[in-house]
Write an enzyme that holds these catalytic residues in place. Structure first.
Site, mmCIF file in Angstrom:
data_model
loop_
_atom_site.group_PDB
_atom_site.id
_atom_site.type_symbol
_atom_site.label_atom_id
_atom_site.label_comp_id
_atom_site.label_asym_id
_atom_site.label_seq_id
_atom_site.Cartn_x
_atom_site.Cartn_y
_atom_site.Cartn_z
ATOM 1 N N LYS A 152 64.835 -9.691 133.722
ATOM 2 C CA LYS A 152 66.049 -10.438 134.056
ATOM 3 C C LYS A 152 66.446 -11.452 132.978
ATOM 4 O O LYS A 152 66.959 -12.528 133.265
ATOM 5 C CB LYS A 152 65.920 -11.143 135.417
ATOM 6 C CG LYS A 152 65.637 -10.190 136.569
ATOM 7 C CD LYS A 152 66.601 -9.020 136.641
ATOM 8 C CE LYS A 152 67.991 -9.427 137.075
ATOM 9 N NZ LYS A 152 68.949 -8.269 137.053
ATOM 10 N N THR A 212 69.502 -5.249 130.028
ATOM 11 C CA THR A 212 70.535 -4.217 130.130
ATOM 12 C C THR A 212 71.697 -4.557 129.202
ATOM 13 O O THR A 212 72.295 -3.676 128.581
ATOM 14 C CB THR A 212 71.016 -4.090 131.590
ATOM 15 O OG1 THR A 212 69.870 -3.890 132.413
ATOM 16 C CG2 THR A 212 71.961 -2.912 131.762
ATOM 17 N N HIS A 265 59.203 -4.408 129.395
ATOM 18 C CA HIS A 265 59.029 -5.800 129.819
ATOM 19 C C HIS A 265 57.591 -6.259 129.525
ATOM 20 O O HIS A 265 57.201 -7.348 129.941
ATOM 21 C CB HIS A 265 59.280 -5.947 131.328
ATOM 22 C CG HIS A 265 60.713 -5.802 131.724
ATOM 23 N ND1 HIS A 265 61.744 -6.379 131.020
ATOM 24 C CD2 HIS A 265 61.294 -5.148 132.774
ATOM 25 C CE1 HIS A 265 62.902 -6.088 131.616
ATOM 26 N NE2 HIS A 265 62.646 -5.342 132.676
ATOM 27 N N SER A 303 67.577 -15.551 138.517
ATOM 28 C CA SER A 303 67.956 -14.149 138.429
ATOM 29 C C SER A 303 66.837 -13.248 138.954
ATOM 30 O O SER A 303 67.079 -12.277 139.681
ATOM 31 C CB SER A 303 68.283 -13.806 136.979
ATOM 32 O OG SER A 303 68.818 -12.521 136.901
#
Length: 308
Positions: free
Chosen positions: A60, A64, A122, A152
């Site tokens: 987060k 993306t 990640h 988030s």
């Protein structure tokens, strides 16, 4: 048909996930969930190529966003149809992702038809397969200020069935400070990658806040790191395509086609703002957090902005 079978198998897996959220466990000193460690051996043996680009982030933190920027920079001209038909999570595979009925990030990465291959992770820096370092691959690391990152992550854990239960905000707040999160402590993650950058020159360390403040400027820096010079036209298209509201509406970018997320609880792309933490932190929480932060963030060369 085979497609219908695959879909019903996926729906079955999704139902199972809704019933039992995974638990965190200690994995080589880092809290993890099994979906990101089940394929550990294969991932550690992943064969990187010299032109692979690894996108690394704490969950987060803008993963993306940067994946989409890179995908458009490299492929918006040559593979226009892929923008309209292939979700971003298939264009930029999540290396350690291994969920029955949904897929394996490593398999996707192995079979990517594009050059360069864009791959995301990640993992904290010590978990990255060694071939990425051996092949001197370029790595784009994105970091986000801890307060917004926490908020988030909280909303994400509420709506994502393959994440542990988020629980109440106050207990989540404490867990985040204690580093009891999937992929470990935010502090360890951002510091570990920052340290690696001092000895491995092929890391471009970006900040979510800078990208939000001036997307075009940060894309220029990224292109300079990657050694590419897109035309003004391509760059304009990228800058416009990756604006938060455009991505949020874009089915191929907003994760609405993946069955493990419950958009009725929260969208995958929620606000994309810097400073939303102010709508969640109480005054007391903010004081506790700032004090804790000062103790843990010892490196004066690594500086974050909580607002812009």
């Amino acid at each position: 048909t085979a497609e219908t079978d695959a879909y019903s198998k996926m729906s079955l897996e999704t139902e199972k996930m809704k019933e039992s959220r995974p638990e965190l466990f200690d994995f080589h000193g880092v809290p993890m969930i099994h979906y990101f460690t089940d394929n550990w051996e294969n991932i550690q043996n992943f064969e990187a190529r010299p032109d692979d680009i690894l996108i690394a982030t704490y969950p987060k933190a803008g993963t993306t966003w940067v994946s989409y920027i890179l995908d458009l920079l490299y492929f918006s001209q040559t593979f226009a149809d892929r923008q309209a038909s292939i979700p971003i999570y298939n264009r930029v595979p999540f290396l350690e992702f291994e969920v029955p009925g949904i897929g394996s990030g490593k398999d996707l990465a192995d079979h990517l038809p594009t050059t360069p291959r864009l791959i995301k992770t990640h993992y904290p820096v010590q978990f990255v397969p060694k071939s990425f370092w051996e092949q001197n691959c370029r790595v784009v690391y994105v970091a986000r200020n801890a307060k917004d990152n926490m908020v988030s992550y909280y909303h994400f854990d509420k709506m994502n069935m393959i994440q542990p239960e988020a629980g109440e905000w106050s207990s989540f707040f404490q867990r985040f400070m204690d580093g009891k999160m999937g992929f470990g402590s935010w502090y360890d993650h951002v510091n570990g990658w920052w340290k690696k950058k001092q000895t491995y020159s092929n890391i471009h360390y970006m900040y979510f806040e800078d990208l939000a403040e001036d997307t075009g400027r940060e894309i220029d820096k990224l292109c300079s790191f990657l050694g590419i010079s897109p035309s003004a036209d391509v760059k304009d298209k990228v800058v416009s395509g990756v604006q938060f509201d455009n991505m949020k509406k874009n089915k191929m970018a907003n994760y609405s086609t993946i069955p493990v997320m419950d958009f009725k609880i929260s969208p995958f792309m929620r606000k994309g703002k810097v400073g939303d933490w102010k709508n969640h932190f109480t005054v007391a929480q903010n004081q506790v957090f700032d004090e804790d932060y000062r103790k843990k963030m010892k490196d004066p060369t690594l500086q974050f902005r909580n607002e812009i």
